[in-house]
Scaffold this motif. Structure first.
Motif, mmCIF file in Angstrom:
data_model
loop_
_atom_site.group_PDB
_atom_site.id
_atom_site.type_symbol
_atom_site.label_atom_id
_atom_site.label_comp_id
_atom_site.label_asym_id
_atom_site.label_seq_id
_atom_site.Cartn_x
_atom_site.Cartn_y
_atom_site.Cartn_z
ATOM 1 N N ALA A 170 34.979 40.877 34.837
ATOM 2 C CA ALA A 170 35.548 41.155 36.160
ATOM 3 C C ALA A 170 35.388 39.948 37.074
ATOM 4 O O ALA A 170 36.293 39.596 37.838
ATOM 5 C CB ALA A 170 34.879 42.379 36.776
ATOM 6 N N ARG A 171 34.242 39.280 36.989
ATOM 7 C CA ARG A 171 33.986 38.140 37.872
ATOM 8 C C ARG A 171 34.675 36.868 37.386
ATOM 9 O O ARG A 171 35.273 36.126 38.172
ATOM 10 C CB ARG A 171 32.482 37.885 37.964
ATOM 11 N N THR A 172 34.576 36.589 36.079
ATOM 12 C CA THR A 172 35.071 35.299 35.579
ATOM 13 C C THR A 172 36.587 35.227 35.521
ATOM 14 O O THR A 172 37.174 34.184 35.837
ATOM 15 C CB THR A 172 34.505 34.993 34.183
ATOM 16 N N GLU A 173 37.250 36.299 35.099
ATOM 17 C CA GLU A 173 38.699 36.230 34.884
ATOM 18 C C GLU A 173 39.523 36.938 35.954
ATOM 19 O O GLU A 173 40.720 36.677 36.088
ATOM 20 C CB GLU A 173 39.061 36.799 33.501
ATOM 21 N N PHE A 174 38.907 37.839 36.713
ATOM 22 C CA PHE A 174 39.683 38.606 37.692
ATOM 23 C C PHE A 174 39.125 38.506 39.110
ATOM 24 O O PHE A 174 39.708 39.055 40.040
ATOM 25 C CB PHE A 174 39.781 40.068 37.247
ATOM 26 N N ASP A 175 37.985 37.828 39.244
ATOM 27 C CA ASP A 175 37.417 37.542 40.559
ATOM 28 C C ASP A 175 37.362 38.796 41.431
ATOM 29 O O ASP A 175 37.756 38.789 42.598
ATOM 30 C CB ASP A 175 38.240 36.445 41.254
#
Length: 520
Positions: A217-222
């Motif tokens: 969620a954090r790395t690819e979709f911020d």
């Protein structure tokens, strides 16, 4: 006026007759003509299989055998699981040989286990004239839709070209910090659960599932952990319903008939897309009103930037972006969590290898956290991960549909035949891996590159291999290294060994381990 009404009614009757005729013809072609022709074509080449029943093929036989084999837990922690998860394959291979055909409803399938032919099939030679079948695409339409995993031909080439840069080495190095910080948070949570106790039982799979959800969620979709967790929860439910739907007969036009089952799937899909749309709109507004200089560096940002390009031919629209998001939310979360969960189970039941891996982590990383430079040096940990992927590959089957006639090895493959590679069975084949094929032995991967081992297919092979392979392996190394440096763990007597297939290979009851802190 009366004549006009009469003509209109006649035209309507003709149109309805044509629609009905087409539906009847498609049904007859799918369930009678095609099965008969392909079965006879393969039999002429000496490839036989169980006789398909009208409409349902061998679906009932498969369902019955799997239901019996998975009705109880395994009596001990044995890695000999092919007979449990693929009992039909073992039965039919015994009756018909290494090559055999069977029918999944209307879809003819060839079981292929010969590694030379598999390598040829997965090579660039057949990348454009093989792919995912209409039955698979129909089955996952509400789950991952037109995402990369289900794309074919030119569309697949375009989509792969667009998403691949998100998983290249330079991008991945930028994610290490996120992965470490998310893992630190999980380690703190586990310390809080243990408290002052010297040993505490936890179901580690749920923690690893939440962790991989947070990371992707954090790395690819911020996006926030809470939003990511909600999306993953809904996708998990969709995954279960999709797996259930694959056991039933699909009849042309049946998707237009309402049912409680279809309503539930559509409701879940709508909720997932509502959450994704909120993330997309936030990013678009931030970029358009100058709050952000771009759509972001992750996969979603790259997809949104691509959508803004005005191209002829293939282009992304909002629906396809959401399908791509669902694909990578699912693939980047579910398969990574399962790899980690099965690896922890194996280390908890093979403590000598746990100690070897821990010693390596302490030697390479010292008292610090893993960095990008540390990861290539964790060779023992890589061997353990490979052996986990061999024994418990998250994707236990690898399908390819033939879109035109072609020659594969000494076989002529007819258009419409779906070739299914039983990855799990190949990974446990004693003729390929030795008499200890069903035992945990990471040493089998020492001294050679697993990428060159043609019998090892957890990420597929060739041009259509898993685009997120490097991401998954980097994430697994970081999380396992930090777990090993923080805790020792053994399997709980409450652990019940019961692998099951729900699109991916899962532990039915989770993995219960005893955790013991090594340092505060």
């Amino acid at each position: 006026m009366e004549n006009f009404k009469l003509i209109f009614l006649q035209l309507l009757a003709v149109l309805l007759s044509l629609i009905l005729f087409k539906a009847i013809w498609v049904t007859i072609s799918c369930y009678i003509i095609t099965p008969f022709c392909i079965r006879r074509f393969m039999a002429k080449q000496g490839v036989y299989g169980p006789k398909p029943r009208f409409l349902v093929g061998n679906l009932k036989d498969i369902a019955k055998l799997v239901k019996i084999s998975t009705s109880t837990d395994m009596p001990s922690i044995s890695h000999d699981i092919v007979g449990r998860l693929m009992p039909h394959l073992l039965l039919w291979r015994k009756l018909y040989g290494k090559r055999f055909t069977y029918w999944y409803g209307s879809e003819p399938r060839l079981c292929l286990t010969e590694t030379d032919m598999i390598k040829e099939l997965l090579s660039s030679k057949f990348v454009q004239n093989t792919g995912k079948s209409w039955l698979q695409q129909e089955g996952t339409r509400h789950f991952i839709g037109r995402g990369l995993l289900m794309a074919n031909g030119a569309n697949w080439s375009h989509q792969r070209h667009i998403v691949a840069p998100a998983f290249m080495a330079d991008k991945l190095k930028g994610h290490v910090g996120y992965m470490v910080e998310c893992t630190k948070k999980m380690v703190r949570s586990l310390h809080d659960v243990i408290g002052s106790s010297t040993r505490t039982e936890v179901e580690i799979g749920s923690y690893l599932t939440m962790l991989t959800a947070d990371i992707i969620a954090r790395t690819e979709f911020d996006t926030s952990y809470e939003t990511g967790r909600r999306i993953f929860h809904l996708l998990d439910k969709l995954q279960i319903l999709t797996a259930q739907s694959s056991r039933y007969l699909w009849i042309p036009g049946s998707r237009f008939f309402p049912s409680k089952f279809r309503r539930e799937i559509k409701s879940l899909k709508a909720e997932v897309e509502r959450l994704l749309m909120a993330i997309i709109e936030t990013k678009k507004e931030g970029a358009e009103f100058g709050r952000m200089s771009s759509y972001g560096k992750g996969l979603l940002g790259m997809l949104l930037a691509e959508m803004q390009k005005k191209k002829e031919g293939f282009s992304y629209d909002l629906e396809m972006i959401m399908d791509e998001c669902k694909t990578f939310f699912f693939a980047g979360h579910d398969t990574s969590a399962l790899l980690l969960t099965w690896t922890v189970m194996l280390l908890a039941t093979n403590t000598e290898w746990q100690e070897k891996a821990r010693a390596e982590v302490m030697e390479v990383c010292g008292n610090g956290v893993p960095t990008a430079d540390h990861l290539p040096k964790l060779t023992v940990l890589q061997m353990i991960i490979n052996e986990s992927l061999r024994l418990y590959p998250p994707a236990s089957l690898l399908p390819r549909m033939a879109f035109q006639d072609f020659k594969l090895g000494d076989l002529r493959i007819p258009k419409g035949l779906s070739i299914w590679i039983p990855v799990l069975a190949i990974h446990h084949d004693k003729s390929l891996w030795g008499n200890d094929a069903n035992e945990f032995n990471p040493d089998r991967f020492s001294g050679r590159s697993f990428a060159l081992t043609r019998n090892f297919l957890p990420f597929a092979s060739g041009p259509r291999n898993c685009v997120g392979q490097a991401y998954a392996l980097m994430e697994a190394k970081i999380i396992l290294a930090m777990l090993l440096s923080s805790f020792s763990f053994t399997i709980s007597e409450n652990y019940r060994h019961a692998p099951v297939n729900v699109l991916t290979l899962k532990p039915k009851h989770g993995v219960q381990i005893y955790l013991k802190p090594l340092r505060a």
